[in-house]
Design a protein around this motif. Sequence first.
Motif, PDB file in Angstrom:
ATOM      1  N   ASN A  15       0.855  -1.280  -0.049  1.00  0.00           N
ATOM      2  CA  ASN A  15       0.143   0.090   0.241  1.00  0.00           C
ATOM      3  C   ASN A  15       0.801   1.227   0.061  1.00  0.00           C
ATOM      4  OD1 ASN A  15      -2.293   1.426  -0.014  1.00  0.00           O
ATOM      5  ND2 ASN A  15      -2.747   1.322   2.082  1.00  0.00           N
ATOM      6  N   ASP A  16       2.102   1.172   0.673  1.00  0.00           N
ATOM      7  CA  ASP A  16       2.825   2.276   0.742  1.00  0.00           C
ATOM      8  C   ASP A  16       3.622   2.376  -0.740  1.00  0.00           C
ATOM      9  OD1 ASP A  16       2.565   2.776   3.151  1.00  0.00           O
ATOM     10  OD2 ASP A  16       4.244   1.654   4.042  1.00  0.00           O
ATOM     11  N   MET A  17       3.937   1.396  -1.369  1.00  0.00           N
ATOM     12  CA  MET A  17       4.416   1.473  -2.716  1.00  0.00           C
ATOM     13  C   MET A  17       3.466   2.304  -3.760  1.00  0.00           C
ATOM     14  SD  MET A  17       6.464  -1.064  -4.661  1.00  0.00           S
ATOM     15  CE  MET A  17       6.477  -2.111  -5.600  1.00  0.00           C
ATOM     16  N   SER A  22       0.824   4.304  -2.725  1.00  0.00           N
ATOM     17  CA  SER A  22       0.740   5.588  -2.088  1.00  0.00           C
ATOM     18  C   SER A  22       1.857   6.390  -2.803  1.00  0.00           C
ATOM     19  CB  SER A  22       0.783   5.680  -1.053  1.00  0.00           C
ATOM     20  OG  SER A  22       0.578   6.848  -0.737  1.00  0.00           O
ATOM     21  N   ILE A  23       3.312   5.931  -2.780  1.00  0.00           N
ATOM     22  CA  ILE A  23       4.267   6.753  -3.492  1.00  0.00           C
ATOM     23  C   ILE A  23       4.208   7.003  -4.736  1.00  0.00           C
ATOM     24  CG2 ILE A  23       7.020   6.472  -3.718  1.00  0.00           C
ATOM     25  CD1 ILE A  23       6.878   5.119  -0.943  1.00  0.00           C
ATOM     26  N   ALA A  24       3.768   5.829  -5.694  1.00  0.00           N
ATOM     27  CA  ALA A  24       3.642   6.108  -7.031  1.00  0.00           C
ATOM     28  C   ALA A  24       2.504   7.090  -7.411  1.00  0.00           C
ATOM     29  CB  ALA A  24       3.465   4.751  -7.576  1.00  0.00           C
ATOM     30  N   ASN A  25       1.559   7.207  -6.637  1.00  0.00           N
ATOM     31  CA  ASN A  25       0.544   8.235  -6.980  1.00  0.00           C
ATOM     32  C   ASN A  25       0.960   9.315  -6.425  1.00  0.00           C
ATOM     33  OD1 ASN A  25      -1.492   6.382  -7.634  1.00  0.00           O
ATOM     34  ND2 ASN A  25      -2.323   6.025  -5.581  1.00  0.00           N
ATOM     35  N   GLN A  26       1.901   9.503  -5.416  1.00  0.00           N
ATOM     36  CA  GLN A  26       2.591  10.963  -5.168  1.00  0.00           C
ATOM     37  C   GLN A  26       3.248  11.422  -6.312  1.00  0.00           C
ATOM     38  OE1 GLN A  26       3.925  10.830  -1.489  1.00  0.00           O
ATOM     39  NE2 GLN A  26       2.281  11.044  -0.179  1.00  0.00           N
ATOM     40  N   ILE A  27       4.109  10.692  -6.977  1.00  0.00           N
ATOM     41  CA  ILE A  27       4.931  10.754  -7.939  1.00  0.00           C
ATOM     42  C   ILE A  27       4.289  11.347  -9.186  1.00  0.00           C
ATOM     43  CG2 ILE A  27       6.599   9.862  -9.442  1.00  0.00           C
ATOM     44  CD1 ILE A  27       7.667   8.023  -7.103  1.00  0.00           C
ATOM     45  N   TYR A  62       2.800  14.893  -8.331  1.00  0.00           N
ATOM     46  CA  TYR A  62       3.699  15.821  -8.309  1.00  0.00           C
ATOM     47  C   TYR A  62       4.252  16.140  -9.689  1.00  0.00           C
ATOM     48  CZ  TYR A  62       4.190  15.795  -3.134  1.00  0.00           C
ATOM     49  OH  TYR A  62       3.920  15.793  -1.862  1.00  0.00           O
TER      50      TYR A  62
END
Length: 62
Positions: A2-4, A6-11, A14
């Motif tokens: 789930n963290d991965m 979330s990080i991909a969505n943030q990238i 941005y």
Amino acid sequence: MNDMISIANQIVIYSVCYCFFFIIYGYALYNIGKFIVRILTAAYRRVKADWKAWHPDKKDDQ
């Protein structure tokens, strides 16, 4: 996992935001620069015409 995601969505978010930021400010700065160049060109043409009227016997290359 789930963290991965979330990080991909943030990238993605941005990178889209930065693209819009650069497009909007680039467009604005381009138009401001174009306006300034038009003003300077018009001023140069006016001064050049007046200069030729004041000094008719002088050539541009002298």
